[in-house]
Design a protein around this motif. Structure first.
Motif, PDB file in Angstrom:
ATOM      1  N   GLY A  35      36.969  45.871  13.454  1.00  0.00           N
ATOM      2  CA  GLY A  35      37.006  44.441  13.447  1.00  0.00           C
ATOM      3  C   GLY A  35      35.488  44.062  13.008  1.00  0.00           C
ATOM      4  O   GLY A  35      34.767  44.589  12.191  1.00  0.00           O
ATOM      5  N   ILE A  36      35.005  43.001  13.816  1.00  0.00           N
ATOM      6  CA  ILE A  36      33.550  42.126  13.291  1.00  0.00           C
ATOM      7  C   ILE A  36      32.505  43.391  13.610  1.00  0.00           C
ATOM      8  O   ILE A  36      32.573  44.151  14.290  1.00  0.00           O
ATOM      9  CB  ILE A  36      33.590  41.072  14.184  1.00  0.00           C
ATOM     10  CG1 ILE A  36      33.628  41.253  15.741  1.00  0.00           C
ATOM     11  CG2 ILE A  36      34.763  40.057  13.832  1.00  0.00           C
ATOM     12  CD1 ILE A  36      33.247  40.277  16.350  1.00  0.00           C
ATOM     13  N   ALA A 358      43.194  42.305  13.601  1.00  0.00           N
ATOM     14  CA  ALA A 358      42.153  41.991  14.554  1.00  0.00           C
ATOM     15  C   ALA A 358      41.018  40.993  13.944  1.00  0.00           C
ATOM     16  O   ALA A 358      40.999  41.158  12.500  1.00  0.00           O
ATOM     17  CB  ALA A 358      41.544  43.276  14.914  1.00  0.00           C
ATOM     18  N   GLU A 359      40.358  40.450  14.811  1.00  0.00           N
ATOM     19  CA  GLU A 359      39.315  39.552  14.339  1.00  0.00           C
ATOM     20  C   GLU A 359      38.286  40.251  13.458  1.00  0.00           C
ATOM     21  O   GLU A 359      38.033  41.222  13.996  1.00  0.00           O
ATOM     22  CB  GLU A 359      38.521  38.869  15.542  1.00  0.00           C
ATOM     23  CG  GLU A 359      37.598  37.875  14.929  1.00  0.00           C
ATOM     24  CD  GLU A 359      36.782  37.516  16.360  1.00  0.00           C
ATOM     25  OE1 GLU A 359      35.814  36.299  16.026  1.00  0.00           O
ATOM     26  OE2 GLU A 359      36.941  37.750  17.321  1.00  0.00           O
ATOM     27  N   GLY A 360      37.886  39.705  12.354  1.00  0.00           N
ATOM     28  CA  GLY A 360      36.925  40.361  11.366  1.00  0.00           C
ATOM     29  C   GLY A 360      37.467  41.076  10.344  1.00  0.00           C
ATOM     30  O   GLY A 360      36.604  41.812   9.377  1.00  0.00           O
ATOM     31  N   ARG A 364      42.822  40.022   8.671  1.00  0.00           N
ATOM     32  CA  ARG A 364      42.970  38.573   9.427  1.00  0.00           C
ATOM     33  C   ARG A 364      42.350  37.495   8.254  1.00  0.00           C
ATOM     34  O   ARG A 364      43.065  36.643   8.280  1.00  0.00           O
ATOM     35  CB  ARG A 364      41.890  38.742  10.402  1.00  0.00           C
ATOM     36  CG  ARG A 364      41.703  37.425  11.230  1.00  0.00           C
ATOM     37  CD  ARG A 364      42.792  36.959  12.247  1.00  0.00           C
ATOM     38  NE  ARG A 364      42.891  37.591  13.403  1.00  0.00           N
ATOM     39  CZ  ARG A 364      42.549  37.055  14.535  1.00  0.00           C
ATOM     40  NH1 ARG A 364      41.689  36.057  14.601  1.00  0.00           N
ATOM     41  NH2 ARG A 364      42.698  37.998  15.635  1.00  0.00           N
ATOM     42  N   LYS A 365      41.461  37.729   7.485  1.00  0.00           N
ATOM     43  CA  LYS A 365      40.984  36.969   6.528  1.00  0.00           C
ATOM     44  C   LYS A 365      41.960  36.460   5.408  1.00  0.00           C
ATOM     45  O   LYS A 365      42.169  35.451   5.216  1.00  0.00           O
ATOM     46  CB  LYS A 365      39.560  37.631   5.923  1.00  0.00           C
ATOM     47  CG  LYS A 365      38.318  37.882   6.677  1.00  0.00           C
ATOM     48  CD  LYS A 365      37.305  38.519   5.984  1.00  0.00           C
ATOM     49  CE  LYS A 365      36.226  38.756   6.973  1.00  0.00           C
ATOM     50  NZ  LYS A 365      35.176  39.200   6.539  1.00  0.00           N
ATOM     51  N   GLU A 368      44.304  34.098   7.260  1.00  0.00           N
ATOM     52  CA  GLU A 368      43.820  32.927   7.240  1.00  0.00           C
ATOM     53  C   GLU A 368      43.417  32.155   6.133  1.00  0.00           C
ATOM     54  O   GLU A 368      42.845  31.112   6.024  1.00  0.00           O
ATOM     55  CB  GLU A 368      42.489  32.962   8.149  1.00  0.00           C
ATOM     56  CG  GLU A 368      42.840  33.345   9.581  1.00  0.00           C
ATOM     57  CD  GLU A 368      41.619  33.886  10.530  1.00  0.00           C
ATOM     58  OE1 GLU A 368      40.454  33.714   9.690  1.00  0.00           O
ATOM     59  OE2 GLU A 368      41.734  33.767  11.721  1.00  0.00           O
ATOM     60  N   GLU A 421      42.461  39.778  22.974  1.00  0.00           N
ATOM     61  CA  GLU A 421      41.471  38.863  22.797  1.00  0.00           C
ATOM     62  C   GLU A 421      41.584  37.872  24.065  1.00  0.00           C
ATOM     63  O   GLU A 421      42.622  37.738  24.752  1.00  0.00           O
ATOM     64  CB  GLU A 421      41.535  38.062  21.472  1.00  0.00           C
ATOM     65  CG  GLU A 421      41.085  39.241  20.336  1.00  0.00           C
ATOM     66  CD  GLU A 421      41.274  38.472  18.929  1.00  0.00           C
ATOM     67  OE1 GLU A 421      41.797  37.216  18.838  1.00  0.00           O
ATOM     68  OE2 GLU A 421      41.168  39.260  17.950  1.00  0.00           O
TER      69      GLU A 421
END
Length: 451
Positions: A35-36, A358-360, A364-365, A368, A421
């Protein structure tokens, strides 16, 4: 007895939980952070304890976020046994080799094309380091108690989720700890429902989808609609997919749709060396899933299975409509990036997201609504259709997670919510308190608890 949350606390990645009892150290899972960037950077740090001091690792399943840090654990001095089910050992070997190979390739590419921020890009670990993990695997049978050390025994039970996935019960003289691992769905396409625990003083429950209910929709019909729409536009369908379980589940649904003549007769491609190998694990472990060996063989004949990257390039250059299933599931690496480089900027393209992002991560992008995506140091405009089919997740939703607790014979002293999360974990905490009245806690990364 002491428990330390080294990873998988407040995040859906990097699972590592340390249990210390009578001088014995047991690590539950040893996952890679994804992820991030701040999370990924944690992979480069040593454990907060000596790896050599850990007596054994208990592995719930073979996904990268649960087993992907094992090569570094061994490199830093761990030499004990890694206990897991037979399918988990097979899957973990595939995933570790794939992870190491991708890291080596990406480091070489970054150095060659000079887009790394470091003077010399290095892989987190190499193929040679990954192979050093293999002799330490020790296969256990499910539902059979095994003695470890320090008066502790372990019992592995089916968790659903992916092939070989287990929950783990640890028992000492006066305490019973249950680690859920990743819990599958009660009505999964491929996997049997997870086994519910009967007794636990302390529960360590994943909370990935703690605030979500899977939609009551027909994922199979949604797949058919998206594929037919793309075909009518003469476009390519790209399905980023985890190579284990998700890819096989999608294969099964597509095979059913073709038998019913609900999707066109076009090329259907599995482009993932690991996905092809994982299919062999399914064939060799038919007692772990719902699909017969005969059906597995029949459905495999519908797909072109690509392992050689030269065939990937050939498939990419072929502009006729097709459906491609390729790893990685969160679009963080793997062959799917090569397809996206070519097709993401084409309006006729459809990208179907089918799992947790997952974030990042790029996945995910994309979900979104990102207008562009960075691949191998270069930005690409997102002009294709990005859609998400949520009914294909291998994770249990909030209802499944609550149901998993339903057969406990007495109230546990505490339920720790991990591998989620913060918001999903907190919403699940409130639901558990409301339904069962259990004492719930959301641990922080690095936090210790005396039990």
């Amino acid at each position: 007895m002491k428990v330390t949350f080294i990873g998988g606390a407040g995040v859906v990645t990097g699972s590592k939980t340390l249990v210390e009892n009578n001088g014995i150290k047991i690590l539950i899972d040893c996952g890679l952070f994804q992820g991030i960037k701040p999370l990924r950077e944690l992979n480069w740090l040593p454990l907060p304890i000596s790896a050599a001091s850990i007596d054994c690792v208990l592995l719930t399943h073979g996904h990268l976020d649960h087993c992907g840090w094992l090569p570094l654990l061994v490199d830093q001095g761990f030499s004990g046994k890694i206990y897991c089910s037979n399918p988990t050992m097979a899957i973990a070997k595939l995933i570790l080799m794939d992870s190491a190979k991708i890291q080596e390739e990406e480091a070489n590419k970054a150095n060659k094309e000079n887009y790394s921020k470091h003077e010399i890009a290095k892989p987190l670990y190499t193929v040679a380091q990954a192979k050093k993990v293999f002799p330490l695997f020790h296969v256990v049978k499910i539902n059979e108690s095994i003695p470890l050390a320090g008066g502790v025994s372990a019992l592995f039970t089916n968790a659903g989720h992916i092939i070989g996935a287990c929950s783990i019960q640890l028992k000492s003289e006066d305490k019973t700890l249950v680690f859920s691992g990743d819990i599958g769905r009660d009505n999964d396409v491929l996997m049997f429902p997870p086994t519910k625990p009967k007794n636990a003083d302390y529960v360590f429950l994943e909370s990935t989808y703690g605030n979500r209910l899977h939609p009551d929709t027909d994922a199979k019909s949604e797949l058919a609609i998206e594929i037919n729409n793309a075909f009518n536009k003469k476009g390519t369908v790209i399905i980023p997919s985890f190579a284990v379980e998700r890819a096989q589940g999608i294969m099964y649904l597509l095979w059913q749709l073709r038998l019913e003549n609900k999707i066109p007769d076009i090329p259907y491609i599995i482009d993932s060396p690991m996905g092809v190998s994982a299919f062999d694990v399914f064939l060799n472990n038919s007692n772990w899933h719902k699909i017969s060996v005969a059906d597995c063989v029949a459905m495999s004949k519908m797909f072109t299975m690509i392992t050689d990257y030269k065939d990937t390039l050939t498939a990419i250059s072929d502009k006729q409509p097709k459906v491609v299933i390729a790893a990685s599931g969160m679009v963080t690496g793997g062959r799917v990036l090569s397809y996206l480089q070519e097709f993401i900027g084409t309006p006729e393209t459809t990208v179907i997201i089918v799992g947790y992002q997952a974030e990042g991560t790029r996945g995910r992008k994309l979900t979104e609504g990102a207008n562009e995506v960075k691949i191998y140091g270069k930005q690409y405009p997102v002009l294709g259709r990005i859609t998400e089919i949520k009914g294909l997740s291998a994770h249990g939703d909030q209802k499944d997670l609550l149901n998993w607790l339903s057969e406990l014979k007495h109230k546990p002293k505490k339920v720790f919510l991990v591998h989620g999360e913060n918001q999903p974990a907190d919403e699940l905490r409130l639901k558990i308190i409301e339904k069962y009245g259990f004492d719930c806690c959301i641990p922080l990364m690095g936090q210790e608890f005396e039990l």
